[in-house]
Write a protein that holds these residues in place. Structure first.
Motif, PDB file in Angstrom:
ATOM      1  N   GLY A  90       0.789  -1.122   0.029  1.00 41.32           N
ATOM      2  CA  GLY A  90      -0.092  -0.012   0.061  1.00 41.32           C
ATOM      3  C   GLY A  90       0.776   1.274   0.027  1.00 41.32           C
ATOM      4  O   GLY A  90       0.309   2.428   0.275  1.00 41.32           O
ATOM      5  N   LYS A  91       2.094   1.026  -0.165  1.00 38.80           N
ATOM      6  CA  LYS A  91       2.938   2.567   0.028  1.00 38.80           C
ATOM      7  C   LYS A  91       2.962   3.093  -1.379  1.00 38.80           C
ATOM      8  O   LYS A  91       3.069   4.273  -1.343  1.00 38.80           O
ATOM      9  N   LEU A  92       2.643   2.336  -2.571  1.00 40.30           N
ATOM     10  CA  LEU A  92       2.671   2.955  -3.762  1.00 40.30           C
ATOM     11  C   LEU A  92       1.160   2.837  -4.358  1.00 40.30           C
ATOM     12  O   LEU A  92       0.643   1.956  -4.489  1.00 40.30           O
ATOM     13  N   LYS A  93       0.779   4.366  -4.490  1.00 39.37           N
ATOM     14  CA  LYS A  93      -0.611   4.651  -5.230  1.00 39.37           C
ATOM     15  C   LYS A  93      -0.717   4.972  -6.682  1.00 39.37           C
ATOM     16  O   LYS A  93      -1.596   4.878  -7.136  1.00 39.37           O
ATOM     17  N   ASP A  94       0.400   5.177  -7.146  1.00 43.83           N
ATOM     18  CA  ASP A  94       0.440   5.772  -8.610  1.00 43.83           C
ATOM     19  C   ASP A  94       1.031   4.499  -9.338  1.00 43.83           C
ATOM     20  O   ASP A  94       2.349   4.281  -9.394  1.00 43.83           O
ATOM     21  N   PHE A  95       0.245   3.887 -10.130  1.00 47.28           N
ATOM     22  CA  PHE A  95       0.635   2.836 -11.097  1.00 47.28           C
ATOM     23  C   PHE A  95       1.010   3.044 -12.395  1.00 47.28           C
ATOM     24  O   PHE A  95       1.392   2.376 -13.196  1.00 47.28           O
ATOM     25  N   SER A  96       1.587   4.276 -12.804  1.00 44.56           N
ATOM     26  CA  SER A  96       1.504   4.883 -14.090  1.00 44.56           C
ATOM     27  C   SER A  96       3.185   4.539 -14.497  1.00 44.56           C
ATOM     28  O   SER A  96       3.679   4.652 -15.606  1.00 44.56           O
ATOM     29  N   LEU A  97       3.940   4.509 -13.471  1.00 46.03           N
ATOM     30  CA  LEU A  97       5.590   4.102 -13.840  1.00 46.03           C
ATOM     31  C   LEU A  97       6.242   5.488 -14.170  1.00 46.03           C
ATOM     32  O   LEU A  97       7.395   5.604 -14.304  1.00 46.03           O
ATOM     33  N   LYS A  98       5.413   6.442 -14.127  1.00 44.97           N
ATOM     34  CA  LYS A  98       5.936   7.780 -14.557  1.00 44.97           C
ATOM     35  C   LYS A  98       7.249   8.197 -13.789  1.00 44.97           C
ATOM     36  O   LYS A  98       8.233   8.720 -14.082  1.00 44.97           O
ATOM     37  N   ASN A  99       6.883   8.466 -12.409  1.00 45.75           N
ATOM     38  CA  ASN A  99       7.827   8.774 -11.478  1.00 45.75           C
ATOM     39  C   ASN A  99       8.672   7.541 -10.688  1.00 45.75           C
ATOM     40  O   ASN A  99       9.415   7.704  -9.741  1.00 45.75           O
ATOM     41  N   PHE A 100       8.217   6.207 -10.951  1.00 46.79           N
ATOM     42  CA  PHE A 100       8.733   5.019 -10.351  1.00 46.79           C
ATOM     43  C   PHE A 100      10.390   4.929 -10.668  1.00 46.79           C
ATOM     44  O   PHE A 100      10.693   4.737 -12.098  1.00 46.79           O
ATOM     45  N   PRO A 101      11.176   5.131  -9.758  1.00 49.71           N
ATOM     46  CA  PRO A 101      12.534   4.973 -10.435  1.00 49.71           C
ATOM     47  C   PRO A 101      13.177   3.543 -10.588  1.00 49.71           C
ATOM     48  O   PRO A 101      12.953   2.554  -9.708  1.00 49.71           O
ATOM     49  N   ARG A 147      -5.419  -5.427 -29.447  1.00 45.97           N
ATOM     50  CA  ARG A 147      -5.748  -5.532 -30.853  1.00 45.97           C
ATOM     51  C   ARG A 147      -4.373  -5.250 -31.734  1.00 45.97           C
ATOM     52  O   ARG A 147      -4.296  -5.896 -32.689  1.00 45.97           O
ATOM     53  N   TYR A 148      -3.772  -3.914 -31.581  1.00 46.45           N
ATOM     54  CA  TYR A 148      -2.954  -3.386 -32.482  1.00 46.45           C
ATOM     55  C   TYR A 148      -1.483  -3.438 -31.800  1.00 46.45           C
ATOM     56  O   TYR A 148      -0.500  -3.476 -32.528  1.00 46.45           O
ATOM     57  N   ILE A 149      -1.423  -3.462 -30.484  1.00 46.25           N
ATOM     58  CA  ILE A 149      -0.271  -3.313 -29.766  1.00 46.25           C
ATOM     59  C   ILE A 149      -0.228  -4.202 -28.652  1.00 46.25           C
ATOM     60  O   ILE A 149      -1.209  -4.787 -28.093  1.00 46.25           O
ATOM     61  N   VAL A 150       0.858  -4.594 -28.080  1.00 43.88           N
ATOM     62  CA  VAL A 150       1.353  -5.115 -26.891  1.00 43.88           C
ATOM     63  C   VAL A 150       2.016  -4.234 -26.099  1.00 43.88           C
ATOM     64  O   VAL A 150       3.105  -3.624 -26.198  1.00 43.88           O
ATOM     65  N   LEU A 151       1.407  -4.189 -24.671  1.00 46.06           N
ATOM     66  CA  LEU A 151       1.917  -3.103 -23.689  1.00 46.06           C
ATOM     67  C   LEU A 151       3.031  -4.089 -22.955  1.00 46.06           C
ATOM     68  O   LEU A 151       2.632  -5.121 -22.272  1.00 46.06           O
ATOM     69  N   VAL A 152       4.052  -3.307 -22.729  1.00 45.54           N
ATOM     70  CA  VAL A 152       5.187  -4.130 -21.897  1.00 45.54           C
ATOM     71  C   VAL A 152       5.633  -3.266 -20.689  1.00 45.54           C
ATOM     72  O   VAL A 152       6.742  -2.223 -21.078  1.00 45.54           O
ATOM     73  N   PRO A 153       5.292  -3.507 -19.401  1.00 39.35           N
ATOM     74  CA  PRO A 153       5.621  -2.547 -18.658  1.00 39.35           C
ATOM     75  C   PRO A 153       7.074  -2.915 -18.367  1.00 39.35           C
ATOM     76  O   PRO A 153       7.902  -3.670 -18.366  1.00 39.35           O
ATOM     77  N   PHE A 154       7.574  -1.994 -17.342  1.00 35.37           N
ATOM     78  CA  PHE A 154       9.131  -1.751 -17.191  1.00 35.37           C
ATOM     79  C   PHE A 154       9.970  -1.975 -18.158  1.00 35.37           C
ATOM     80  O   PHE A 154      10.894  -2.738 -18.200  1.00 35.37           O
ATOM     81  N   SER A 155       9.932  -1.366 -19.334  1.00 34.21           N
ATOM     82  CA  SER A 155      10.536  -1.448 -20.694  1.00 34.21           C
ATOM     83  C   SER A 155      10.585  -0.163 -21.254  1.00 34.21           C
ATOM     84  O   SER A 155       9.777   0.914 -20.809  1.00 34.21           O
ATOM     85  N   VAL A 177       3.837   5.656 -32.406  1.00 37.92           N
ATOM     86  CA  VAL A 177       3.722   5.072 -31.050  1.00 37.92           C
ATOM     87  C   VAL A 177       4.621   5.758 -30.210  1.00 37.92           C
ATOM     88  O   VAL A 177       3.996   5.857 -28.972  1.00 37.92           O
ATOM     89  N   LYS A 178       5.636   5.985 -30.593  1.00 35.42           N
ATOM     90  CA  LYS A 178       6.621   6.719 -29.711  1.00 35.42           C
ATOM     91  C   LYS A 178       6.075   8.090 -28.926  1.00 35.42           C
ATOM     92  O   LYS A 178       6.133   8.513 -27.816  1.00 35.42           O
ATOM     93  N   SER A 179       5.216   8.682 -29.897  1.00 31.50           N
ATOM     94  CA  SER A 179       4.602   9.951 -29.489  1.00 31.50           C
ATOM     95  C   SER A 179       3.272   9.710 -28.463  1.00 31.50           C
ATOM     96  O   SER A 179       2.935  10.842 -27.740  1.00 31.50           O
ATOM     97  N   ILE A 180       2.810   8.606 -28.201  1.00 28.98           N
ATOM     98  CA  ILE A 180       1.818   8.399 -27.304  1.00 28.98           C
ATOM     99  C   ILE A 180       2.283   7.326 -26.145  1.00 28.98           C
ATOM    100  O   ILE A 180       1.420   6.945 -25.330  1.00 28.98           O
ATOM    101  N   THR A 181       3.560   6.768 -26.342  1.00 30.36           N
ATOM    102  CA  THR A 181       3.857   5.723 -25.205  1.00 30.36           C
ATOM    103  C   THR A 181       4.233   6.543 -24.019  1.00 30.36           C
ATOM    104  O   THR A 181       5.051   7.354 -23.983  1.00 30.36           O
ATOM    105  N   PRO A 182       3.729   6.074 -22.791  1.00 29.96           N
ATOM    106  CA  PRO A 182       4.003   6.814 -21.328  1.00 29.96           C
ATOM    107  C   PRO A 182       5.310   6.339 -20.867  1.00 29.96           C
ATOM    108  O   PRO A 182       5.682   5.269 -21.450  1.00 29.96           O
ATOM    109  N   PRO A 183       6.093   7.194 -20.088  1.00 35.22           N
ATOM    110  CA  PRO A 183       7.264   6.660 -19.492  1.00 35.22           C
ATOM    111  C   PRO A 183       6.971   5.301 -18.767  1.00 35.22           C
ATOM    112  O   PRO A 183       6.025   5.071 -17.954  1.00 35.22           O
TER     113      PRO A 183
END
Length: 515
Positions: A90-101, A147-155, A177-183
């Motif tokens: 429960g320490k991490l509530k942000d699942f976006s990986l944007k600020n995850f070191p 359908r069109y893409i496969v999402l790979v976390p931590f990459s 894809v580069k323009s829409i891919t989140p960190p």
């Protein structure tokens, strides 16, 4: 080329039959009891690491522990472990990986005991379903397919399908894809994304990110082990992977499933929504489309083909062996090499179908008919590669050896489709022996009849077991009636009580048995 998907639903299972020009090429079953499907993600516990195997056995809730090899950990394992622990507590509530070191990657040739400990919690994904006595094969390198893409976390990698040949199209897709891919996320662009606009790709991406967030929310209260992300229902996942513009029909016999599929097709291909049909008839759907008959004649040890040729398929624990036989053609051929090539090409087409139909995996050795001409051997090899081009399972085909053998490796991710095609022998009920199904015998009778009609016999009489005689003559239109319409020749069918179930003989107008 017509492609149809026929879906049969029962109380527990759903069967999917893929037809190409009316011929069954793929058969899949969605069993309600299967909790370990390829793509499912589990929060699991490391049971123990085994240095000798450089692998770990992991408790995912199956009877047998799942197997996790060091090479399936993925380089980002430390980041995944840290993220899983932070979210679970429960320490991490942000699942976006944007600020995850991110942590430092593991050594690609390292040792499992240096990175995993017993009782450690880990997110893992099923890459191979439990087969025979083995538990599931898993990976901690997660991916979520859309359908069109496969999402790979931590990459941070963006990869484009090798099947997209145009360099300009690859560059375009990579740029979009580069323009829409989140960190913190990587993307694999699938073949069906070719020609798609950024809005369609982004919609798919947002859907996958929603699934990732929903999975992460479950981790805080999840039991260990338990499933935290399931593959979408089988109907949608099959359509996601194989649906394209060549589909001409999707027919389903369950109303609830019909609306689900209609909604999904509306979402991925609005112009194709009209091809989804609800089947409403007293005749079972697999009977109506001739699928039951094809199943009966396609899953036995011997598989008949055109021109009298046939395959013999044998299974062992380590590999599959397929033998190609020319049947009665070789006796008539003027040129043995031409006949061998003709039969081999027919066999290659049928063999590619059989591999998909039975979902055969591992090592497959095919004994084709020997050909002395190197050009013909190359022609066979090229034809087999073309026939297997649509096979979604990863495979590799080696060129023919000098003995005429072709070796194939094909990815096995789920148990092989194995359907019982033999039935109780009515001549030997007490001993419980089995014989070929009536439809298999009828197929042989059909083949023999075609040969005899080519020889221009004026009058033909078929003597056979009473059960088979009734099978051929009863109902409207009967099989015998169909013979008459096709060949313009009436065949007299006589039941013989003394015959065994599999026995039949043709006689000419003088009552002489035709060999």
């Amino acid at each position: 080329m017509d492609k149809e998907l026929i879906i049969r639903s029962s109380s527990d299972d759903v069967d999917f039959a893929l037809l190409k020009d009316g011929k069954l090429i793929e058969l899949q079953k969605d069993e309600g009891s299967n909790n370990f499907s390829v793509g499912d993600v589990f929060i699991a516990k490391i049971r123990k690491a085994v240095p000798g195997l450089n692998a770990a056995f992991v408790n995912v809730g199956y009877d047998k522990d799942a197997f996790l090899h060091y090479h399936d950990l993925g380089p980002k394992l430390p980041s995944l472990l840290k993220f899983t622990k932070s979210v679970s507590t429960g320490k991490l509530k942000d699942f976006s990986l944007k600020n995850f070191p991110f942590e430092k990657d593991i050594d690609k040739d390292g040792k499992i005991v240096d990175v995993l400990k017993s009782n450690q919690s880990l997110l893992v994904q099923i890459v191979k379903e439990p087969i025979s006595t083995k538990g599931p094969r898993i990976s901690s390198e997660l991916s979520i397919a859309g359908r069109y893409i496969v999402l790979v976390p931590f990459s941070n990698r963006i990869s484009i399908s090798q099947k997209i040949e145009s360099k300009d199209e690859k560059d375009r897709l990579k740029r979009l894809v580069k323009s829409i891919t989140p960190p913190g996320f990587g993307i694999i662009v699938r073949t069906v994304a070719e020609g798609k606009k950024v809005a369609e790709l982004d919609k798919d991406l947002q859907n996958l990110l929603s699934r990732w967030t929903a999975m992460c929310k479950k981790l805080h209260k999840a039991h260990h082990p338990s499933k935290v992300l399931g593959e979408m229902n089988k109907a949608s996942s099959i359509l996601r992977d194989i649906f394209n513009d060549t589909f001409t029909g999707i027919t389903v016999d369950d109303e609830e499933l019909y609306y689900q599929i209609k909604d999904y097709v509306q979402e991925i291909a609005p112009n194709k929504e009209s091809i989804v049909k609800l089947y409403q008839s007293n005749v079972p759907i697999f009977e109506k489309f001739g699928i039951e008959r094809q199943i009966k004649t396609s899953f036995g040890k011997t598989v008949s083909m055109a021109k009298g040729a046939y395959l013999v398929i044998e299974h062992t624990e380590a590999l599959h062996v397929i033998d190609v036989n020319s049947g009665n053609r070789s006796n008539k051929a003027n040129n043995q090499e031409d006949t061998a090539l003709e039969v081999n090409l027919i066999a290659a087409t049928e063999m590619a179908r059989q591999l998909r139909l039975r979902d055969m995996g591992g090592i497959i050795v095919v004994d084709f008919i020997d050909m002395t001409n190197a050009e013909n051997r190359q022609k066979l090899f090229n034809h087999l590669r073309d026939e297997m081009k649509d096979d979604r399972a990863k495979h590799k085909i080696l060129p023919p050896s000098k003995f005429g053998l072709i070796q194939i490796t094909r990815q096995r991710v789920r148990p092989e489709m194995n359907i019982k095609t033999r039935e109780e022998n009515p001549d030997d009920i007490l001993n419980g022996s089995e014989v070929e199904a009536p439809i298999g015998i009828v197929q042989k009778v059909n083949h023999d009849l075609e040969l005899l009609i080519k020889k221009d016999y004026k009058k033909l009489t078929l003597n056979t077991h009473p059960f088979i005689a009734a099978f051929l003559t009863k109902g409207f239109p009967s099989i015998r009636s169909k013979w008459f319409l096709e060949h313009k020749k009436w065949v007299k069918v006589l039941p013989r009580d003394a015959y065994t179930y599999l026995e039949y003989h043709f006689f000419d107008k003088d009552g002489n048995q035709i060999k």
